[in-house]
Design an enzyme around this catalytic site. Sequence first.
Site, PDB file in Angstrom:
ATOM      1  CB  SER A 125     159.779 100.812 153.895  1.00 48.10           C
ATOM      2  OG  SER A 125     158.822 100.043 154.564  1.00 48.10           O
ATOM      3  CE1 TYR A 149     164.146  98.692 157.474  1.00 46.86           C
ATOM      4  CE2 TYR A 149     161.749  98.815 157.664  1.00 46.86           C
ATOM      5  CZ  TYR A 149     162.890  98.680 156.883  1.00 46.86           C
ATOM      6  OH  TYR A 149     162.763  98.559 155.513  1.00 46.86           O
ATOM      7  CE  LYS A 153     164.782 101.107 154.702  1.00 46.22           C
ATOM      8  NZ  LYS A 153     165.762 100.986 153.637  1.00 46.22           N
TER       9      LYS A 153
HETATM   10  P1  NAD Z   1     168.133  92.028 152.070  1.00 46.51           P
HETATM   11  O1  NAD Z   1     168.602  91.948 153.480  1.00 46.51           O
HETATM   12  O2  NAD Z   1     167.906  90.753 151.337  1.00 46.51           O
HETATM   13  O3  NAD Z   1     169.133  92.936 151.209  1.00 46.51           O
HETATM   14  C1  NAD Z   1     169.876  94.000 151.775  1.00 46.51           C
HETATM   15  C2  NAD Z   1     171.331  93.790 151.358  1.00 46.51           C
HETATM   16  O4  NAD Z   1     172.117  94.859 151.876  1.00 46.51           O
HETATM   17  C3  NAD Z   1     171.919  92.484 151.892  1.00 46.51           C
HETATM   18  O5  NAD Z   1     172.538  91.794 150.831  1.00 46.51           O
HETATM   19  C4  NAD Z   1     172.945  92.937 152.929  1.00 46.51           C
HETATM   20  O6  NAD Z   1     174.037  92.053 153.021  1.00 46.51           O
HETATM   21  C5  NAD Z   1     173.324  94.315 152.393  1.00 46.51           C
HETATM   22  N1  NAD Z   1     173.808  95.270 153.403  1.00 46.51           N
HETATM   23  C6  NAD Z   1     173.226  95.587 154.591  1.00 46.51           C
HETATM   24  N2  NAD Z   1     173.965  96.522 155.219  1.00 46.51           N
HETATM   25  C7  NAD Z   1     175.028  96.799 154.421  1.00 46.51           C
HETATM   26  C8  NAD Z   1     176.146  97.668 154.533  1.00 46.51           C
HETATM   27  N3  NAD Z   1     176.337  98.447 155.607  1.00 46.51           N
HETATM   28  N4  NAD Z   1     177.030  97.712 153.516  1.00 46.51           N
HETATM   29  C9  NAD Z   1     176.868  96.919 152.433  1.00 46.51           C
HETATM   30  N5  NAD Z   1     175.842  96.065 152.274  1.00 46.51           N
HETATM   31  C10 NAD Z   1     174.925  96.004 153.264  1.00 46.51           C
HETATM   32  O7  NAD Z   1     166.802  92.912 152.087  1.00 46.51           O
HETATM   33  P2  NAD Z   1     165.782  93.233 150.896  1.00 46.51           P
HETATM   34  O8  NAD Z   1     164.483  92.643 151.281  1.00 46.51           O
HETATM   35  O9  NAD Z   1     166.380  92.913 149.583  1.00 46.51           O
HETATM   36  O10 NAD Z   1     165.651  94.797 151.102  1.00 46.51           O
HETATM   37  C11 NAD Z   1     166.391  95.720 150.336  1.00 46.51           C
HETATM   38  C12 NAD Z   1     166.057  97.126 150.808  1.00 46.51           C
HETATM   39  O11 NAD Z   1     164.657  97.342 150.676  1.00 46.51           O
HETATM   40  C13 NAD Z   1     166.395  97.388 152.277  1.00 46.51           C
HETATM   41  O12 NAD Z   1     166.902  98.706 152.386  1.00 46.51           O
HETATM   42  C14 NAD Z   1     165.056  97.271 152.971  1.00 46.51           C
HETATM   43  O13 NAD Z   1     165.001  98.068 154.138  1.00 46.51           O
HETATM   44  C15 NAD Z   1     164.120  97.799 151.894  1.00 46.51           C
HETATM   45  N6  NAD Z   1     162.744  97.279 152.039  1.00 46.51           N
HETATM   46  C16 NAD Z   1     162.533  95.929 152.116  1.00 46.51           C
HETATM   47  C17 NAD Z   1     161.237  95.457 152.286  1.00 46.51           C
HETATM   48  C18 NAD Z   1     160.986  93.976 152.445  1.00 46.51           C
HETATM   49  O14 NAD Z   1     159.966  93.612 153.042  1.00 46.51           O
HETATM   50  N7  NAD Z   1     161.834  93.091 151.938  1.00 46.51           N
HETATM   51  C19 NAD Z   1     160.159  96.339 152.316  1.00 46.51           C
HETATM   52  C20 NAD Z   1     160.412  97.709 152.208  1.00 46.51           C
HETATM   53  C21 NAD Z   1     161.723  98.170 152.063  1.00 46.51           C
HETATM   54  C1  WQD Z   2     152.285  90.725 156.989  1.00 50.03           C
HETATM   55  C2  WQD Z   2     151.013  90.257 157.671  1.00 50.03           C
HETATM   56  C3  WQD Z   2     151.251  90.120 160.058  1.00 50.03           C
HETATM   57  C4  WQD Z   2     154.184  86.863 160.045  1.00 50.03           C
HETATM   58  C5  WQD Z   2     156.963  94.457 157.352  1.00 50.03           C
HETATM   59  C6  WQD Z   2     157.631  95.708 157.842  1.00 50.03           C
HETATM   60  C7  WQD Z   2     157.577  96.766 156.779  1.00 50.03           C
HETATM   61  C8  WQD Z   2     158.127  96.231 155.448  1.00 50.03           C
HETATM   62  C9  WQD Z   2     157.483  94.954 155.057  1.00 50.03           C
HETATM   63  C10 WQD Z   2     160.446  96.724 155.290  1.00 50.03           C
HETATM   64  C11 WQD Z   2     150.704  91.036 158.955  1.00 50.03           C
HETATM   65  C12 WQD Z   2     151.007  88.748 159.467  1.00 50.03           C
HETATM   66  C13 WQD Z   2     153.294  87.844 159.656  1.00 50.03           C
HETATM   67  C14 WQD Z   2     153.689  85.719 160.744  1.00 50.03           C
HETATM   68  C15 WQD Z   2     151.467  86.610 160.574  1.00 50.03           C
HETATM   69  N1  WQD Z   2     159.527  95.934 155.536  1.00 50.03           N
HETATM   70  N2  WQD Z   2     151.951  87.723 159.913  1.00 50.03           N
HETATM   71  N3  WQD Z   2     152.346  85.642 160.980  1.00 50.03           N
HETATM   72  O1  WQD Z   2     154.421  93.734 159.047  1.00 50.03           O
HETATM   73  O2  WQD Z   2     153.202  94.291 156.873  1.00 50.03           O
HETATM   74  O3  WQD Z   2     155.600  94.753 157.075  1.00 50.03           O
HETATM   75  O4  WQD Z   2     157.595  94.021 156.141  1.00 50.03           O
HETATM   76  O5  WQD Z   2     160.385  97.890 155.054  1.00 50.03           O
HETATM   77  O6  WQD Z   2     158.322  97.835 157.253  1.00 50.03           O
HETATM   78  O7  WQD Z   2     156.990  96.185 159.006  1.00 50.03           O
HETATM   79  O8  WQD Z   2     154.883  92.420 156.898  1.00 50.03           O
HETATM   80  O9  WQD Z   2     155.217  90.050 156.348  1.00 50.03           O
HETATM   81  O10 WQD Z   2     155.723  90.830 158.696  1.00 50.03           O
HETATM   82  O11 WQD Z   2     153.347  90.744 157.930  1.00 50.03           O
HETATM   83  O12 WQD Z   2     150.257  86.499 160.827  1.00 50.03           O
HETATM   84  O13 WQD Z   2     154.460  84.831 161.146  1.00 50.03           O
HETATM   85  O14 WQD Z   2     151.201  88.896 158.074  1.00 50.03           O
HETATM   86  O15 WQD Z   2     150.588  90.272 161.287  1.00 50.03           O
HETATM   87  O16 WQD Z   2     149.310  91.134 159.043  1.00 50.03           O
HETATM   88  P1  WQD Z   2     154.435  93.817 157.575  1.00 50.03           P
HETATM   89  P2  WQD Z   2     154.888  90.947 157.475  1.00 50.03           P
END
Ligand code: NAD
Ligand code: WQD
Length: 339
Positions: A125, A149, A153
């Site tokens: 991430s 979190y 990562k």
């Molecule tokens: P999500 O929660 O929709 O998907 C994660 C999946 O993993 C879920 O289906 C959950 O049930 C499963 N899971 C969690 N813990 C588990 C475990 N111990 N064993 C088996 N399954 C498990 O989230 P997503 O948005 O699809 O994110 C996927 C990955 O990408 C995550 O690792 C997240 O940290 C990373 N990521 C997400 C974002 C984002 O904003 N969505 C951004 C950067 C990184």
């Molecule tokens: C985006 C923008 C908020 C909600 C997070 C995690 C990051 C990654 C992606 C997993 C910001 C603003 C948001 C709301 C708002 N996840 N906002 N009102 O914070 O960039 O990243 O998700 O790895 O680790 O930190 O994403 O979608 O929460 O926010 O004004 O109700 O929207 O302040 O500027 P962020 P976000």
Amino acid sequence: MNKILVTGGAGYIGSHTCIELLEAGYEVVVVDNLSNSNTEALTRVKSITGKDIAFYQVDIRDRDKMNAVFSEHAFSAVIHFAGLKAVGESVAQPLKYYDNNIYGTQVLLEIMQQHDLYHLVFSSSATVYGEPASVPITESFPLSAVNPYGRSKLFIEDMLRDVGASDPRWNAILLRYFNPAGAHCSGLIGEDPKDIPNNLMPYITQVAVKKLASLSVFGSDYATHDGTGVRDYIHVVDLAKGHLCALEKLQSKPGVVPYNLGTGIGYSVLDMVKAFEKASGCEIPYSLVDRRPGDAAICYADASLAKAELNWQAELGIEDMTRDSWRWQSGNPNGYEDT
Ligand code: NAD
Ligand code: WQD
């Protein structure tokens, strides 16, 4: 490379990646404990692609069950999405995040090693850049964590760098996602948060369907073009395709390498609100409130390394993301719950 284990494959990014894998001719096996997802997502992946997926409701921390899955299938690589991702929850319950994300990955790596499998694509991430000193952010920026979190990562990245240094058979691509948004163009799968969304896009779409009353815009005094926070929103289908490019790259045995997956373009919160209103025809009521602690003003990627070395770049833009998010949310106002 034909049979891929997808951990967390029933989730938001995982389910979209399953579609791209199946359409490219890979066989897909999903392991997911369903802690934040629903098997209906996989049922819909099957109906979109007309192809089957083997699914195991298994927690990646369960060694015996993971071992059984690896004994039943000969995988050529693992794409590792399984993890918890709510920043606020990680501050309140850090041990839950260390156990699920860090220990879960440790078990996965041990089982992979036992079964002589050393090819992994990991969901990292942009959070590993902490509070970046400037933009655009390249992969060589200093790494730090600003919450548990993010620390989970960063620790997993370090764990992968350590195993890579200890044994050259390991190849791991660390995909540092920026802000995933949007949904599959079918409107059948998308993001389905179990609780009140933390992220901007699902919050906006739930306001649009009147599940939530109004958006709070966190901060309007940042040094950005309209005062609201700027992020690099990337369409989830572009992101999913990046994983296929990473699988290709693994074949060249690259070692342990990170790549940013972003568009390189920053949009503000109000840019996203306006684009969503245009795409949906819905008005999004909002109020300007205080900054959210820990938020950076501006965050966007330099995605040129992924272009040069993975042959990947984002193709979809803000209109696609907002239109597709709306198609998903309006067709499924309660997510997968109604099925
Ligand atoms: P999500 O929660 O929709 O998907 C994660 C999946 O993993 C879920 O289906 C959950 O049930 C499963 N899971 C969690 N813990 C588990 C475990 N111990 N064993 C088996 N399954 C498990 O989230 P997503 O948005 O699809 O994110 C996927 C990955 O990408 C995550 O690792 C997240 O940290 C990373 N990521 C997400 C974002 C984002 O904003 N969505 C951004 C950067 C990184
Ligand atoms: C985006 C923008 C908020 C909600 C997070 C995690 C990051 C990654 C992606 C997993 C910001 C603003 C948001 C709301 C708002 N996840 N906002 N009102 O914070 O960039 O990243 O998700 O790895 O680790 O930190 O994403 O979608 O929460 O926010 O004004 O109700 O929207 O302040 O500027 P962020 P976000």
